[in-house]
Design an enzyme around this catalytic site. Structure first.
Site, PDB file in Angstrom:
ATOM      1  N   GLU A 278      17.661  35.716  38.089  1.00 56.88           N
ATOM      2  CA  GLU A 278      17.677  34.868  36.885  1.00 56.88           C
ATOM      3  C   GLU A 278      16.258  34.441  36.529  1.00 56.88           C
ATOM      4  O   GLU A 278      15.877  34.413  35.362  1.00 56.88           O
ATOM      5  CB  GLU A 278      18.582  33.648  37.084  1.00 56.88           C
ATOM      6  N   ASN A 344      24.113  27.314  30.572  1.00 57.34           N
ATOM      7  CA  ASN A 344      23.868  28.688  30.102  1.00 57.34           C
ATOM      8  C   ASN A 344      25.113  29.366  29.534  1.00 57.34           C
ATOM      9  O   ASN A 344      25.065  29.998  28.471  1.00 57.34           O
ATOM     10  CB  ASN A 344      23.293  29.533  31.238  1.00 57.34           C
ATOM     11  N   TRP A 362      20.413  34.269  13.428  1.00 59.36           N
ATOM     12  CA  TRP A 362      20.060  33.715  14.738  1.00 59.36           C
ATOM     13  C   TRP A 362      18.817  32.839  14.688  1.00 59.36           C
ATOM     14  O   TRP A 362      18.645  31.934  15.498  1.00 59.36           O
ATOM     15  CB  TRP A 362      19.867  34.826  15.786  1.00 59.36           C
TER      16      TRP A 362
HETATM   17  P1  FAD Z   1      19.617  28.532  36.631  1.00 60.43           P
HETATM   18  O1  FAD Z   1      20.879  29.288  36.507  1.00 60.43           O
HETATM   19  O2  FAD Z   1      19.482  27.619  37.780  1.00 60.43           O
HETATM   20  O3  FAD Z   1      18.452  29.616  36.626  1.00 60.43           O
HETATM   21  C1  FAD Z   1      17.174  29.362  37.225  1.00 60.43           C
HETATM   22  C2  FAD Z   1      16.082  29.612  36.224  1.00 60.43           C
HETATM   23  O4  FAD Z   1      16.079  30.973  35.810  1.00 60.43           O
HETATM   24  C3  FAD Z   1      16.220  28.810  34.943  1.00 60.43           C
HETATM   25  O5  FAD Z   1      15.725  27.498  35.115  1.00 60.43           O
HETATM   26  C4  FAD Z   1      15.391  29.642  33.970  1.00 60.43           C
HETATM   27  O6  FAD Z   1      14.015  29.381  34.121  1.00 60.43           O
HETATM   28  C5  FAD Z   1      15.655  31.056  34.457  1.00 60.43           C
HETATM   29  N1  FAD Z   1      16.733  31.646  33.657  1.00 60.43           N
HETATM   30  C6  FAD Z   1      18.062  31.648  33.917  1.00 60.43           C
HETATM   31  N2  FAD Z   1      18.724  32.344  32.969  1.00 60.43           N
HETATM   32  C7  FAD Z   1      17.796  32.764  32.083  1.00 60.43           C
HETATM   33  C8  FAD Z   1      17.848  33.510  30.883  1.00 60.43           C
HETATM   34  N3  FAD Z   1      19.008  33.992  30.397  1.00 60.43           N
HETATM   35  N4  FAD Z   1      16.700  33.747  30.224  1.00 60.43           N
HETATM   36  C9  FAD Z   1      15.517  33.293  30.678  1.00 60.43           C
HETATM   37  N5  FAD Z   1      15.396  32.575  31.815  1.00 60.43           N
HETATM   38  C10 FAD Z   1      16.525  32.315  32.510  1.00 60.43           C
HETATM   39  N6  FAD Z   1      16.054  29.060  28.875  1.00 60.43           N
HETATM   40  C11 FAD Z   1      14.904  28.366  28.765  1.00 60.43           C
HETATM   41  O7  FAD Z   1      14.273  28.077  29.784  1.00 60.43           O
HETATM   42  N7  FAD Z   1      14.413  27.981  27.548  1.00 60.43           N
HETATM   43  C12 FAD Z   1      15.061  28.266  26.389  1.00 60.43           C
HETATM   44  O8  FAD Z   1      14.577  27.901  25.307  1.00 60.43           O
HETATM   45  C13 FAD Z   1      16.303  28.966  26.472  1.00 60.43           C
HETATM   46  N8  FAD Z   1      17.017  29.250  25.351  1.00 60.43           N
HETATM   47  C14 FAD Z   1      18.214  29.926  25.456  1.00 60.43           C
HETATM   48  C15 FAD Z   1      18.930  30.232  24.303  1.00 60.43           C
HETATM   49  C16 FAD Z   1      20.156  30.904  24.377  1.00 60.43           C
HETATM   50  C17 FAD Z   1      20.918  31.240  23.115  1.00 60.43           C
HETATM   51  C18 FAD Z   1      20.664  31.273  25.637  1.00 60.43           C
HETATM   52  C19 FAD Z   1      21.971  32.009  25.748  1.00 60.43           C
HETATM   53  C20 FAD Z   1      19.951  31.002  26.795  1.00 60.43           C
HETATM   54  C21 FAD Z   1      18.720  30.334  26.726  1.00 60.43           C
HETATM   55  N9  FAD Z   1      17.967  30.037  27.885  1.00 60.43           N
HETATM   56  C22 FAD Z   1      16.777  29.366  27.771  1.00 60.43           C
HETATM   57  C23 FAD Z   1      18.347  30.615  29.196  1.00 60.43           C
HETATM   58  C24 FAD Z   1      19.249  29.759  30.078  1.00 60.43           C
HETATM   59  O9  FAD Z   1      20.353  29.282  29.342  1.00 60.43           O
HETATM   60  C25 FAD Z   1      18.537  28.577  30.730  1.00 60.43           C
HETATM   61  O10 FAD Z   1      17.326  28.994  31.332  1.00 60.43           O
HETATM   62  C26 FAD Z   1      19.427  27.960  31.812  1.00 60.43           C
HETATM   63  O11 FAD Z   1      20.630  27.495  31.230  1.00 60.43           O
HETATM   64  C27 FAD Z   1      18.714  26.812  32.463  1.00 60.43           C
HETATM   65  O12 FAD Z   1      19.550  26.190  33.394  1.00 60.43           O
HETATM   66  P2  FAD Z   1      19.184  26.244  34.927  1.00 60.43           P
HETATM   67  O13 FAD Z   1      17.758  25.855  35.129  1.00 60.43           O
HETATM   68  O14 FAD Z   1      20.206  25.434  35.641  1.00 60.43           O
HETATM   69  O15 FAD Z   1      19.378  27.774  35.250  1.00 60.43           O
END
Ligand code: FAD
Length: 486
Positions: A278, A344, A362
């Site tokens: 991720e 997410n 979008w």
């Molecule tokens: P975890 O599941 O704990 O993942 C750990 C880390 O991995 C996250 O903190 C993040 O840095 C990275 N990560 C995980 N999934 C993704 C992904 N799909 N894309 C890129 N990095 C990822 N993330 C952002 O950081 N900034 C945004 O502006 C952003 N916009 C988004 C817009 C949309 C429409 C969608 C579907 C997703 C977006 N995300 C974004 C990706 C993702 O939703 C978030 O990173 C995630 O929900 C953060 O929660 P977490 O730290 O608990 O993730």
């Protein structure tokens, strides 16, 4: 007589931490006085963060200043055009070098290169490192030397090539001249007032907050991360995204800790691998944006710019405010507004609803997220929006249209998430919670819930909206097949 070395300016940007900070370590190693600086740039090339990001920045800068003070230093704050402010500080202090961790967003990367070029002419050296990504963009390329456009081989190459840096805690003391003037953070007005919409922001920005979030995750959600990360009511994900965005923790540090947990049996190694993957998406997003700067404004797959988007200000407003009548969509949009963050799985559902059910461009969703997310990140936001809209490099197919009712039933079966964020329908039994309009009238009367009054009726019929979306897709695929150049 010994001459003191000229000071080094340590220009903080999205690396607001002392641990694992290559620019800071190199600055300290020079033995020269170090001037930690943050510039709130009002120039033409700005960081494209919105109001929620500024809320976070305010707290993160305060935390960084406190940490610097424990090492005998402090954060110097300046506002204005970055190059002008650097020149001013160089003029005041006689600094001979500027050290920084690079920004890889194309506009900022180019601006920093211009600054480096122009300061070099004045004998001021600008040196940069990668302090924010697992691997700098360009560090991994495919067999023919081009940037990867598909995630899985990108990740494989990245993990094979990149060397996790050794953990460092930063210098114990920093020698910073006491007389340098700093602006006051209070006067920057980054925290909202009139009204203060941030009262539900339950976060601890800063390096200590990042470490705490990581240990909570490593000792909790990590064990079943690949399963629980899809359930928005479960504490299944790390919530590290804003900390990572502001550089309060290095991604390799997070990976090292999940790997350590796997090594000593606290979590299966497959879960550490999933979490690493991720984080790989974060790097992949940065890498794509760096190589394909046009993707902020145009579809990565150009044919998708012919999509017949609808102009629907009312639909857009209902989506933004969490009043679409689809509980899982509304819950997500309200979580976003109240806390500055959204789970997410729900981000994917609400984004699909906007670009497919509502057939709204979008870019309008991306702009709303940019303003309201504390983790708003140009590369990740654009990449993920294009992923949902099917126009991205390695995107979900457009014909996969999420059904908001089945998504809700599957990922929030007991309704804890929806009941928390859409309390007006909390009394509905699980069976009808994700589709309140299907509940029998006697049930609705029994709980005193009136659709269209207490909670909106659905603003569209999903089955019809899905057909409309697929029809829109056919128009662009037909146009592509008619195009003799294709
Ligand atoms: P975890 O599941 O704990 O993942 C750990 C880390 O991995 C996250 O903190 C993040 O840095 C990275 N990560 C995980 N999934 C993704 C992904 N799909 N894309 C890129 N990095 C990822 N993330 C952002 O950081 N900034 C945004 O502006 C952003 N916009 C988004 C817009 C949309 C429409 C969608 C579907 C997703 C977006 N995300 C974004 C990706 C993702 O939703 C978030 O990173 C995630 O929900 C953060 O929660 P977490 O730290 O608990 O993730």
């Amino acid at each position: 007589m010994t001459t003191r070395p000229t000071p080094v300016i340590l220009w903080f940007r999205r690396d607001l931490r002392l641990a694992d900070n290559p620019a800071l370590n190199h600055a300290a190693e020079t033995g020269a006085p170090v001037i930690p600086l943050y510039i709130h740039d009002g120039g033409p090339v700005q960081d494209r963060g919105g109001a929620a990001s500024l809320w976070w920045l305010d707290k993160s800068l305060r935390a960084l200043d406190e940490s610097l003070q424990t090492r005998g230093s402090r954060l110097i704050l300046r506002s204005g055009d970055s190059e002008a402010e650097l020149r001013r500080l160089i003029g005041e202090t006689g600094a001979g070098a500027v050290f920084l961790n690079r920004r890889f967003e194309p506009e900022l990367f180019a601006r920093d290169a211009d600054i480096a070029h122009s300061l070099k002419a004045e004998n001021v050296e600008v040196r940069g490192w990668n302090g924010t990504l697992m691997c700098r963009p360009g560090g991994v390329l495919n067999g023919s030397g081009s940037p990867y456009k598909v995630f899985t081989p990108f990740l494989k190459s990245l993990l094979a090539a990149a060397e996790p840096p050794a953990h460092t805690t930063g210098p114990r003391r920093l020698d910073t001249p006491a007389w340098i003037k700093s602006e006051s953070l209070d006067r920057w007005g980054l925290h909202p007032s009139k009204p203060d919409w941030s009262t539900g922001f339950d976060w601890t920005p800063g390096e200590a907050g990042a470490s705490a979030a990581l240990s909570t995750f490593v000792n909790g959600g990590l064990k079943a991360y690949s399963r629980d990360r899809d359930y928005p009511a479960a504490p299944g994900c790390s919530r590290l995204s804003p900390h990572l965005h502001f550089g309060e923790i290095h991604p390799w540090r997070a990976i090292q800790q999940v790997r350590a947990a796997a090594a000593d049996g606290r979590a299966p190694s497959s879960e550490a691998d999933k979490f690493t993957a991720e984080l790989g998406w974060r790097d992949f997003s940065a890498h794509l944006l760096h190589h394909f700067p046009q993707m902020t404004d145009t579809a990565f797959r150009p044919e998708y710019d012919a999509m017949p988007w609808r102009d629907d200000p009312e639909g857009l407003e209902a989506w933004r405010r969490g009043r679409t009548g689809y509980p899982i969509v509304d819950a997500g949009m309200r979580q976003l507004w109240t806390t500055g963050w959204m789970h997410n799985r729900v981000r994917m559902i609400v984004a699909s609803f906007l670009v497919k059910d509502l057939l709204i461009d979008w870019r309008k969703g991306e702009a709303w997220f940019r303003d309201t997310l504390v983790d708003a990140d140009l590369a990740s936001n654009v990449q993920n929006w294009q992923w949902v809209a099917a126009s991205g490099a390695d995107a979900a197919p457009y014909f996969r249209v999420f059904n908001p009712v089945t998504q809700g039933t599957k990922f929030d079966a007991k309704g804890q998430y929806v009941r928390r964020w859409v309390p007006e329908i909390a009394a509905l039994p699980d069976k009808w919670l994700h589709a309140p309009w299907t509940a029998p009238p006697e049930i609705m009367r029994g709980i005193g819930l009136r659709l269209g009054h207490d909670y909106p009726r659905p603003i569209l019929d999903h089955a019809e909206a899905r057909d409309r979306a697929l029809e829109a897709l056919r128009t662009i695929t037909a146009a592509r097949h008619d195009d003799p150049g294709h």
